[in-house]
Design a protein around this motif. Structure first.
Motif, PDB file in Angstrom:
ATOM      1  N   TYR A   1       7.333   5.352   2.256  1.00  0.00           N
ATOM      2  CA  TYR A   1       6.811   5.786   3.547  1.00  0.00           C
ATOM      3  C   TYR A   1       7.949   5.967   4.546  1.00  0.00           C
ATOM      4  CZ  TYR A   1       2.053   4.558   2.076  1.00  0.00           C
ATOM      5  OH  TYR A   1       0.842   4.493   1.419  1.00  0.00           O
TER       6      TYR A   1
ATOM      7  N   THR B   1       9.723  12.557   1.834  1.00  0.00           N
ATOM      8  CA  THR B   1       8.489  12.050   1.245  1.00  0.00           C
ATOM      9  C   THR B   1       7.278  12.602   1.978  1.00  0.00           C
ATOM     10  OG1 THR B   1       7.178  10.041   0.837  1.00  0.00           O
ATOM     11  CG2 THR B   1       8.719   9.970   2.678  1.00  0.00           C
ATOM     12  N   GLU B   2       6.211  12.771   1.246  1.00  0.00           N
ATOM     13  CA  GLU B   2       4.966  13.226   1.868  1.00  0.00           C
ATOM     14  C   GLU B   2       4.237  12.081   2.549  1.00  0.00           C
ATOM     15  OE1 GLU B   2       2.659  15.121  -1.122  1.00  0.00           O
ATOM     16  OE2 GLU B   2       3.982  16.867  -1.304  1.00  0.00           O
TER      17      GLU B   2
ATOM     18  N   THR C   1      12.484   7.964  -2.038  1.00  0.00           N
ATOM     19  CA  THR C   1      12.132   8.831  -3.162  1.00  0.00           C
ATOM     20  C   THR C   1      12.074   8.071  -4.482  1.00  0.00           C
ATOM     21  OG1 THR C   1      14.459   9.481  -3.392  1.00  0.00           O
ATOM     22  CG2 THR C   1      13.061  10.892  -2.054  1.00  0.00           C
TER      23      THR C   1
ATOM     24  N   SER D   1       6.985   7.771  11.092  1.00  0.00           N
ATOM     25  CA  SER D   1       6.770   8.988  11.878  1.00  0.00           C
ATOM     26  C   SER D   1       7.726   9.088  13.052  1.00  0.00           C
ATOM     27  CB  SER D   1       5.320   9.047  12.371  1.00  0.00           C
ATOM     28  OG  SER D   1       4.438   9.157  11.273  1.00  0.00           O
TER      29      SER D   1
ATOM     30  N   HIS E   1       3.893   9.343   5.251  1.00  0.00           N
ATOM     31  CA  HIS E   1       4.436   9.017   6.565  1.00  0.00           C
ATOM     32  C   HIS E   1       3.610   7.891   7.184  1.00  0.00           C
ATOM     33  CE1 HIS E   1       6.128  13.389   6.945  1.00  0.00           C
ATOM     34  NE2 HIS E   1       6.769  12.657   6.040  1.00  0.00           N
TER      35      HIS E   1
END
Length: 270
Positions: free
Chosen positions: A230, A243-244, A224, A233, A246
């Protein structure tokens, strides 16, 4: 992108202890392009051999969840933040009051020490190689950079949720282990992001020019803080929720995929 900050275990190092050649090439390409690389890990300094042997990395590593800065070129500690001995013992007593079956260990700047019962059932091999006994005897000063508590019969999330509210005023607490229920505690106010921010500042690099990778709860603050953080996944739900951004999973060389794409963009930009 002027600085790449990457976790190790579960992010670039798989469970077999291997870093893929594609990932190694991506890090080398970053350095060749003038992009700084720093690894940020919960590991102690003595567990950094994969970086040396598989990447040929000789730079700075942020260890012990931010409590230790280590130079691989000289194999020496650059800086450390130790936990007060009385704080460690107070935290131990609080956790023991909640879960008497907990076992404890500590990383200092020079060694790993543990309660004898910490070795059971899955660390017995350590009994012949490390100092063990009561923590009061093993730790004499304020040199502990990482304090650990483990237990059987609970998930890491259950243990964390039950313990963290009682000790969060004394230490920074997180978890990152795959195969054991283990809490990792650092001096209060210390985490990966704090030390990474200090390191980036020494290089004159602002957070918006930092790209970070991680996969576990101990990576959340770093993900953040960075301009681009990142989560893998293949990582923990808490990391993914932080976090958006991935990256593909470690099995798909996710870090390498992102770095290759960003390096190509840098080349196109001249």
């Amino acid at each position: 992108m002027r600085l790449v900050a990457s976790d190790i275990d579960g992010t670039i190092l798989d469970r077999a202890g291997q870093i893929s050649e594609r990932t190694a090439r991506a890090f080398r390409a970053c350095e060749a392009a003038g992009v700084a690389v720093v690894f940020v890990t919960g590991r102690p300094a003595r567990w950094l051999t994969p970086l040396i042997e598989q990447l040929g990395h000789t730079g700075t590593v942020i260890c012990s969840n931010g409590a230790l800065l280590y130079d691989l070129a000289t194999m020496s500690v650059v800086a450390s933040q130790g936990m007060p001995r009385h704080t460690m013992l107070e935290v131990r007593d609080i956790i023991r009051g909640l879960f008497p079956e907990s076992a404890f260990a500590a990383e200092t700047t020079v060694e790993f020490v543990m309660e004898t019962r910490y070795a059971y059932p899955n660390h017995r091999h350590l009994l012949d190689h490390v100092r063990h006994g009561e923590l009061e005897r093993l730790v004499s000063g304020d040199e502990v950079v990482k304090f650990m508590a483990k237990i059987e019969g609970l998930t890491p999330e259950e243990y964390f949720d039950a313990v963290a509210p009682h000790i969060a005023h004394l230490v920074a607490v997180t978890h990152s282990a795959f195969d054991i229920t283990l809490l990792e505690m650092a001096p209060l106010g210390v985490n990966k992001a704090v030390t990474l921010a200090e390191y980036a500042h020494t290089l004159g690099i602002p957070p918006e020019e930092v790209v970070a990778f991680g996969d576990m709860p101990n990576d959340v603050e770093m993900l953040t803080w960075a301009g681009e953080g990142y989560a893998m996944s293949s990582g923990h739900p808490q990391a993914l929720a932080a976090t958006e951004l991935h990256a593909p999973g470690i099995e798909d060389d996710g870090v390498a995929q992102v770095l290759e794409r960003k390096l190509a963009a840098l080349r196109r930009a001249g």
